[in-house]
Design an enzyme around this catalytic site. Structure first.
Site, short mmCIF file in Angstrom:
data_model
loop_
_atom_site.label_atom_id
_atom_site.label_comp_id
_atom_site.label_asym_id
_atom_site.label_seq_id
_atom_site.Cartn_x
_atom_site.Cartn_y
_atom_site.Cartn_z
N CYS A 82 -21.88 -9.64 -6.44
CA CYS A 82 -22.14 -8.69 -7.53
C CYS A 82 -23.65 -8.62 -7.71
CB CYS A 82 -21.45 -9.13 -8.81
SG CYS A 82 -21.80 -8.06 -10.25
N GLY B 289 -24.75 -8.70 -11.28
CA GLY B 289 -24.43 -10.05 -11.74
C GLY B 289 -25.46 -11.06 -11.27
N GLU C 162 -15.68 -9.64 -12.26
CA GLU C 162 -16.14 -8.32 -12.68
C GLU C 162 -15.08 -7.60 -13.51
OE1 GLU C 162 -18.52 -5.81 -10.17
OE2 GLU C 162 -18.39 -7.27 -8.54
N CYS D 149 -24.32 -0.93 -10.38
CA CYS D 149 -23.83 -1.81 -9.31
C CYS D 149 -24.97 -2.02 -8.34
CB CYS D 149 -22.63 -1.16 -8.61
SG CYS D 149 -21.98 -2.16 -7.24
N HIS E 2 -23.26 -8.26 -19.16
CA HIS E 2 -23.03 -9.51 -18.43
C HIS E 2 -23.07 -10.70 -19.38
CE1 HIS E 2 -23.32 -8.02 -14.24
NE2 HIS E 2 -24.07 -7.08 -14.79
#
Length: 283
Positions: A226, A229, A217, A81, A168
């Site tokens: 994110c 992301g 997510e 994260c 992802h």
């Protein structure tokens, strides 16, 4: 779990560009929350409310000051994260870690160099992106490619895929505000090609130095930001020549900067952090 004598749970509420966290200090060796407790803490009506829970724990690498783990709002764990990493860094600095010259923290799968850029801004080395399907993981494709295609409910969905320590899928769209986030996000997450589910990003390139992004997510749903992301969307677009190697990614909660100097270099993610409040949970 860092509970005082009366049994209440001490925590810090933080956010990075709107991606919000409950931070727990477990460096004394207390076990992390189980799935049920994590979900209760994350509940925005009866708990504290957050996208993810961050547990700060003893370091695994002797060169690191601490490690952290990430727990989604449904109680599942996550491998990385980016916004959480910056918030952990800010929390550690507030707790007494000297930021001069930078320092290192351990994520669930790696170690990351951190640099403080300003009072509330941090940069984190997020590692080298992994594009091979087996590393994402993405099944049904023997080799990495710039664009993958999957049939979903009668349409062909085109996306790039990468691991940033978590999986992802990145879809380029013409207008971010009209992106089918709530429809395609869950469909891709549930597809058999993603055995560990996937974070789904929808990116609109505005110019070579700027893109807009929304992320659905896994274990959470759409969030205001994110960090991993943003890295994933940036490197997929950079590989296609759609973005420069240093770009701003604008999410609903704020802007993040992603730098990827070369294909074999680490991605550097920088952006804001914020302390919201400290508290004790009675649940």
């Amino acid at each position: 779990m860092n509970k005082p004598a009366d049994g209440r749970l001490r925590f810090t509420k933080m956010h990075g560009a709107g991606n919000d966290f409950v931070v727990l200090d477990l460096r004394d060796g207390t076990p992390p929350p189980d799935a049920k407790l994590a979900a209760r803490l994350a509940d925005r009506h009866s708990g504290v409310g957050c996208d993810q829970i961050l547990t700060i724990e003893a370091s695994r690498d002797p060169a690191s000051v601490a490690s952290y783990r990430v727990w989604n709002s449904d109680g599942s764990s996550s491998g990385q994260c980016g916004n959480g990493a910056r918030c952990v860094a800010a929390w550690l600095v507030r707790d007494g870690v000297d930021p001069a010259g930078g320092f290192q923290i351990d994520s669930p799968g790696d170690s990351h160099r951190v640099e403080q850029l300003g009072p509330a801004e941090f940069a984190v080395a997020m590692g080298v992106p992994q594009f091979e399907p087996e590393q994402i993981p993405l099944v049904g494709f023997p080799r990495s490619r710039e664009e993958y295609v999957l049939p979903l409910q009668g349409e062909s969905v085109r996306f790039g895929a990468v691991s940033m320590g978590n999986p992802h899928a990145v879809l380029e769209v013409g207008l971010i505000d009209a992106a089918p986030v709530e429809r395609l996000g869950p469909l891709l997450q549930q597809h058999a090609s993603f055995p560990e589910s996937v974070n789904v990003g929808f990116v609109q390139v505005l110019d070579p130095g700027h893109a807009r992004l929304r992320v659905f997510e896994r274990g959470v749903g759409e969030t205001l930001a994110c960090g991993s992301g943003a890295c994933a969307a940036a490197v997929v677009m950079m590989q296609r020549g759609r973005l420069d190697r240093d770009a701003v990614i604008s999410l609903p909660g704020g802007d993040l900067r992603v730098r990827w100097p070369a294909d074999d270099a680490q991605i550097i993610l920088s952006g804001p952090t914020a302390f919201v409040f400290d508290g004790e949970w009675n649940g």
